[in-house]
Design a protein around this motif. Structure first.
Motif, short mmCIF file in Angstrom:
data_model
loop_
_atom_site.label_atom_id
_atom_site.label_comp_id
_atom_site.label_asym_id
_atom_site.label_seq_id
_atom_site.Cartn_x
_atom_site.Cartn_y
_atom_site.Cartn_z
N ASP A 1 -2.49 4.03 -7.48
CA ASP A 1 -3.31 5.24 -7.53
C ASP A 1 -4.80 5.01 -7.26
OD1 ASP A 1 -1.19 6.99 -7.96
OD2 ASP A 1 -1.26 6.67 -10.13
N HIS A 2 -5.17 3.80 -6.85
CA HIS A 2 -6.56 3.52 -6.48
C HIS A 2 -6.68 3.61 -4.96
CE1 HIS A 2 -7.89 1.94 -10.45
NE2 HIS A 2 -6.61 1.62 -10.57
N PRO A 3 -7.46 4.56 -4.43
CA PRO A 3 -7.60 4.68 -2.98
C PRO A 3 -8.28 3.44 -2.39
CG PRO A 3 -8.39 6.66 -4.10
CD PRO A 3 -8.20 5.61 -5.15
N ILE A 4 -7.69 2.90 -1.33
CA ILE A 4 -8.25 1.71 -0.70
C ILE A 4 -8.21 1.83 0.82
CG2 ILE A 4 -7.37 0.32 -2.62
CD1 ILE A 4 -5.61 -1.04 -0.27
N ILE A 5 -8.94 0.95 1.46
CA ILE A 5 -8.86 0.78 2.90
C ILE A 5 -8.67 -0.71 3.15
CG2 ILE A 5 -11.38 0.59 3.16
CD1 ILE A 5 -11.05 2.07 5.85
N ALA A 6 -7.73 -1.07 4.03
CA ALA A 6 -7.44 -2.47 4.30
C ALA A 6 -7.60 -2.75 5.79
CB ALA A 6 -6.03 -2.84 3.84
N PHE A 7 -8.17 -3.89 6.11
CA PHE A 7 -8.35 -4.32 7.48
C PHE A 7 -7.36 -5.45 7.75
CE2 PHE A 7 -12.28 -2.55 5.94
CZ PHE A 7 -12.70 -1.73 6.98
N SER A 8 -6.29 -5.13 8.45
CA SER A 8 -5.28 -6.14 8.76
C SER A 8 -5.65 -6.81 10.07
CB SER A 8 -3.89 -5.50 8.85
OG SER A 8 -2.91 -6.49 9.04
N GLY A 9 -6.50 -7.79 9.96
CA GLY A 9 -7.05 -8.46 11.13
C GLY A 9 -8.56 -8.41 11.09
N ARG B 1 -0.51 -10.02 -5.86
CA ARG B 1 -0.76 -9.74 -7.28
C ARG B 1 -2.24 -9.88 -7.62
NH1 ARG B 1 2.44 -13.79 -10.58
NH2 ARG B 1 1.68 -12.58 -12.35
N VAL B 2 -2.86 -10.93 -7.08
CA VAL B 2 -4.29 -11.13 -7.35
C VAL B 2 -5.12 -10.01 -6.75
CG1 VAL B 2 -6.28 -12.62 -6.89
CG2 VAL B 2 -4.10 -13.64 -7.54
N VAL B 3 -4.84 -9.65 -5.51
CA VAL B 3 -5.62 -8.62 -4.85
C VAL B 3 -5.46 -7.28 -5.57
CG1 VAL B 3 -5.95 -7.30 -2.72
CG2 VAL B 3 -5.61 -9.79 -2.62
N LYS B 4 -4.24 -6.94 -5.95
CA LYS B 4 -4.01 -5.68 -6.66
C LYS B 4 -4.75 -5.66 -7.99
CE LYS B 4 0.61 -5.58 -6.20
NZ LYS B 4 1.99 -5.01 -6.27
N ALA B 5 -4.78 -6.80 -8.67
CA ALA B 5 -5.51 -6.86 -9.95
C ALA B 5 -7.02 -6.73 -9.72
CB ALA B 5 -5.19 -8.18 -10.67
N LEU B 6 -7.52 -7.34 -8.64
CA LEU B 6 -8.94 -7.23 -8.35
C LEU B 6 -9.31 -5.78 -8.00
CD1 LEU B 6 -9.51 -10.47 -6.23
CD2 LEU B 6 -10.40 -10.00 -8.52
N ILE B 7 -8.45 -5.10 -7.29
CA ILE B 7 -8.71 -3.70 -6.96
C ILE B 7 -8.88 -2.88 -8.25
CG2 ILE B 7 -7.63 -1.60 -6.04
CD1 ILE B 7 -6.43 -3.42 -3.84
N ILE C 1 -5.66 0.29 7.57
CA ILE C 1 -4.67 1.00 6.74
C ILE C 1 -5.38 1.68 5.58
CG2 ILE C 1 -2.58 0.80 5.36
CD1 ILE C 1 -3.39 -2.01 7.68
N ILE C 2 -5.11 2.95 5.41
CA ILE C 2 -5.69 3.73 4.32
C ILE C 2 -4.54 4.17 3.41
CG2 ILE C 2 -6.99 5.81 3.72
CD1 ILE C 2 -7.67 5.38 7.03
N GLY C 3 -4.70 3.99 2.11
CA GLY C 3 -3.64 4.37 1.18
C GLY C 3 -4.08 4.12 -0.24
N LYS C 4 -3.12 3.80 -1.10
CA LYS C 4 -3.42 3.58 -2.51
C LYS C 4 -2.69 2.34 -3.03
CE LYS C 4 -4.34 8.39 -3.86
NZ LYS C 4 -4.01 9.47 -4.82
N ILE C 5 -3.32 1.71 -4.00
CA ILE C 5 -2.70 0.66 -4.79
C ILE C 5 -2.76 1.11 -6.24
CG2 ILE C 5 -2.94 -1.69 -5.67
CD1 ILE C 5 -1.88 -1.74 -2.88
N ILE D 1 0.84 -1.20 0.00
CA ILE D 1 0.00 0.00 0.00
C ILE D 1 0.88 1.25 0.00
CG2 ILE D 1 -1.76 1.29 1.28
CD1 ILE D 1 -2.77 -1.36 2.37
N GLU D 2 0.61 2.13 -0.94
CA GLU D 2 1.40 3.36 -1.10
C GLU D 2 0.92 4.43 -0.11
OE1 GLU D 2 0.22 4.12 -5.07
OE2 GLU D 2 0.82 2.11 -5.71
#
Length: 263
Positions: free
Chosen positions: A73-81, A254-260, A67-71, A40-41
């Motif tokens: 240049d796509h804004p995302i939110i990730a739940f680590s847990g 790689r799969v998750v980034k492509a799905l995003i 975690i809030i950021g970008k993949i 995540i950028e």
């Protein structure tokens, strides 16, 4: 839009953190899969403990951070847990990431988990796109909600095509939900196989059903981290989950980034 009352307090807190106005995707990271956050950028991290009304995960392999950021240049939110019913959380609490995602108007939700293989043609390290689930007559969602259909099977071919375009082979199958926290017995695994289950785990199903109720487009992927009890003669160990996740973490990312970007 029917969301639990505690969602308002969480969203109010997060919006004070100057969230991007157009978060495109949300990702729920299962056991051992938290290393995806390394991709995540410009990440902005918030501990679950600091968020009012947010549950706090107690399970090994779940960092407990938002975690809030970008993949790309796509804004995302990730739940680590994530949160499991066996930890003592209500089903509403286990679906907290789904409610946050809906309240933030994300376009897609990507759910991941670590699961044990029941299907003997599967191998440790396989990525399985969840086509269907078996609840085994268990109550897996909050009471009093409107009836709705399980919709996620319609996305399976699209998800597998996105992975295939990366040169990655995936399985597809049915996920058996169990309450845990103990691993299943040999007899249970034999019964689950007869019922048509391909993999078994202790999460994800409530998240999928609540996402369907809220009409939130979702993809769900299991990383097969072990063969279930009795499939081999090996003893089950949580260390195996982490080792398998580490071995496949780049392919998973790689799969998750492509799905995003494409789902």
């Amino acid at each position: 839009m029917e969301l639990p009352d505690f969602t308002d307090e969480i969203i109010h807190y997060l919006k004070q953190k100057e969230l991007p106005s157009n978060i495109e995707a949300a990702v729920i990271l299962g056991s051992g899969l938290g290393t995806f956050t390394d991709h995540i950028e410009n990440p902005f991290l918030v501990s679950y403990e600091d968020i009012p009304s947010m549950p706090v995960s107690s399970v090994e392999g779940h960092d407990g951070k938002l975690i809030i950021g970008k993949i790309n240049d796509h804004p995302i939110i990730a739940f680590s847990g994530r949160f499991h019913h066996y930890e003592g959380f209500s089903f509403e609490q286990t679906a907290t990431p789904v409610y946050i995602s809906k309240a933030l108007d994300v376009n897609k939700l990507i759910i991941s988990n670590a699961a044990g293989a029941i299907n003997t043609s599967f191998s440790v390290g396989d990525l399985m796109v969840i086509e269907d689930v078996i609840r085994n007559n268990l109550s897996i969602a909050p009471r009093g909600r409107k009836q709705h259909r399980y919709l996620h099977h319609q996305y399976v071919n699209r998800i597998r095509k996105i992975a295939s375009d990366l040169g990655l082979i995936t399985q597809q199958g049915t996920y058996m939900y169990v309450t845990g926290p103990n691993y299943e017995t040999k007899a249970e695994i034999r019964a689950f196989r007869t019922m048509g289950a391909d993999a078994v785990g202790m999460s994800t199903t409530t998240e999928l059903f609540e996402a369907a109720r809220l009409e939130l487009k979702s993809a769900a992927i299991s990383l097969i981290t072990n063969m279930s009890t009795g499939v081999t003669g090996d003893k089950l160990d949580h260390k195996e989950v982490k080792a398998t996740a580490d071995a496949r973490k780049e392919d998973f990312a790689r799969v998750v980034k492509a799905l995003i970007q494409k789902f």
